[in-house]
Design a protein around this motif. Structure first.
Motif, short mmCIF file in Angstrom:
data_model
loop_
_atom_site.label_atom_id
_atom_site.label_comp_id
_atom_site.label_asym_id
_atom_site.label_seq_id
_atom_site.Cartn_x
_atom_site.Cartn_y
_atom_site.Cartn_z
N PRO A 61 17.11 -47.62 20.50
CA PRO A 61 17.37 -48.35 19.25
C PRO A 61 16.29 -49.37 18.93
CG PRO A 61 18.72 -49.24 21.00
CD PRO A 61 17.95 -48.09 21.59
N VAL A 62 15.11 -48.86 18.60
CA VAL A 62 14.00 -49.72 18.19
C VAL A 62 13.47 -49.18 16.87
CG1 VAL A 62 13.35 -50.38 20.55
CG2 VAL A 62 12.34 -48.33 19.52
N LEU A 63 12.65 -49.99 16.21
CA LEU A 63 12.03 -49.54 14.97
C LEU A 63 10.54 -49.39 15.19
CD1 LEU A 63 13.91 -51.65 12.30
CD2 LEU A 63 14.10 -49.21 12.75
N PRO A 64 9.96 -48.27 14.90
CA PRO A 64 10.62 -47.02 14.54
C PRO A 64 11.35 -46.44 15.75
CG PRO A 64 8.28 -46.63 14.87
CD PRO A 64 8.50 -48.12 15.01
N PRO A 65 12.35 -45.58 15.50
CA PRO A 65 13.13 -45.03 16.62
C PRO A 65 12.24 -44.31 17.62
CG PRO A 65 14.14 -44.46 14.52
CD PRO A 65 12.81 -45.09 14.21
N LYS A 66 12.56 -44.47 18.87
CA LYS A 66 11.81 -43.84 19.95
C LYS A 66 12.73 -42.81 20.61
CE LYS A 66 9.45 -45.15 24.21
NZ LYS A 66 9.09 -46.28 25.07
N ARG A 87 7.94 -37.33 24.93
CA ARG A 87 8.13 -37.73 23.53
C ARG A 87 7.77 -36.56 22.61
NH1 ARG A 87 6.05 -43.24 22.11
NH2 ARG A 87 7.59 -42.89 20.48
N PRO A 88 8.46 -36.44 21.49
CA PRO A 88 8.19 -35.33 20.57
C PRO A 88 6.72 -35.23 20.16
CG PRO A 88 10.21 -36.42 19.95
CD PRO A 88 9.59 -37.25 21.04
N SER A 89 6.07 -36.36 19.92
CA SER A 89 4.66 -36.32 19.52
C SER A 89 3.78 -35.78 20.64
CB SER A 89 4.19 -37.71 19.09
OG SER A 89 4.34 -38.64 20.15
N GLU A 90 4.10 -36.11 21.89
CA GLU A 90 3.34 -35.58 23.02
C GLU A 90 3.51 -34.07 23.12
OE1 GLU A 90 3.64 -39.24 26.22
OE2 GLU A 90 5.31 -37.85 26.10
N LEU A 91 4.73 -33.61 22.93
CA LEU A 91 5.01 -32.18 23.02
C LEU A 91 4.31 -31.42 21.90
CD1 LEU A 91 8.78 -32.47 23.96
CD2 LEU A 91 6.91 -31.72 25.46
N ARG A 92 4.25 -32.00 20.71
CA ARG A 92 3.55 -31.35 19.59
C ARG A 92 2.05 -31.24 19.90
NH1 ARG A 92 7.28 -34.11 16.50
NH2 ARG A 92 5.90 -35.82 16.02
N ARG A 93 1.48 -32.26 20.53
CA ARG A 93 0.06 -32.20 20.89
C ARG A 93 -0.20 -31.14 21.96
NH1 ARG A 93 0.28 -37.76 20.02
NH2 ARG A 93 0.67 -38.27 22.20
N LYS A 94 0.75 -30.94 22.87
CA LYS A 94 0.58 -29.95 23.93
C LYS A 94 0.74 -28.52 23.41
CE LYS A 94 0.05 -30.76 27.77
NZ LYS A 94 -1.22 -30.87 28.50
N ILE A 95 1.45 -28.36 22.28
CA ILE A 95 1.69 -27.04 21.71
C ILE A 95 1.26 -27.06 20.25
CG2 ILE A 95 3.39 -25.19 21.39
CD1 ILE A 95 5.13 -26.58 23.50
#
Length: 100
Positions: free
Chosen positions: A55-60, A20-28
């Motif tokens: 297709p969920v809110l918020p988008p995943k 997930r983008p948030s996981e990648l941001r935490r790793k870098i």
């Protein structure tokens, strides 16, 4: 295809399961959201990763390696082993390059 400060790390972390983008941001943490998004988009356009938007809110959003992306993992692993073997020397060289 791998030009960019964070692409090799992104591929490695996606391989390790951080999708997930948030996981990648935490790793870098040294990379901005914008830069990571641009580099992920380039990796996707080079068919090294795929992006799935649920297709969920918020988008995943999740990223995964393509077959072509997986074929780079042994190369990235070899680069990592080389860096581990020469870590002390590399740190010294980097420190010297940062001196005024």
């Amino acid at each position: 295809m791998l030009y960019g400060k964070w692409k090799i790390r992104l591929l490695w972390f996606i391989y390790q399961g951080f999708q997930r983008p948030s996981e990648l941001r935490r790793k870098i943490p040294g990379a901005t959201r914008r830069v990571l998004n641009l580099q992920l988009k380039e990796l996707e356009s080079h068919e090294l990763v795929t992006k799935v938007i649920y297709p969920v809110l918020p988008p995943k959003v999740k990223y995964s390696l393509t077959e072509l992306g997986y074929s780079l993992i042994p190369v990235i692993g070899a680069i990592g082993q080389w860096a581990d073997q020469h870590e002390e020397r590399l740190r010294t060289l980097i420190a010297k390059s940062l001196e005024p």
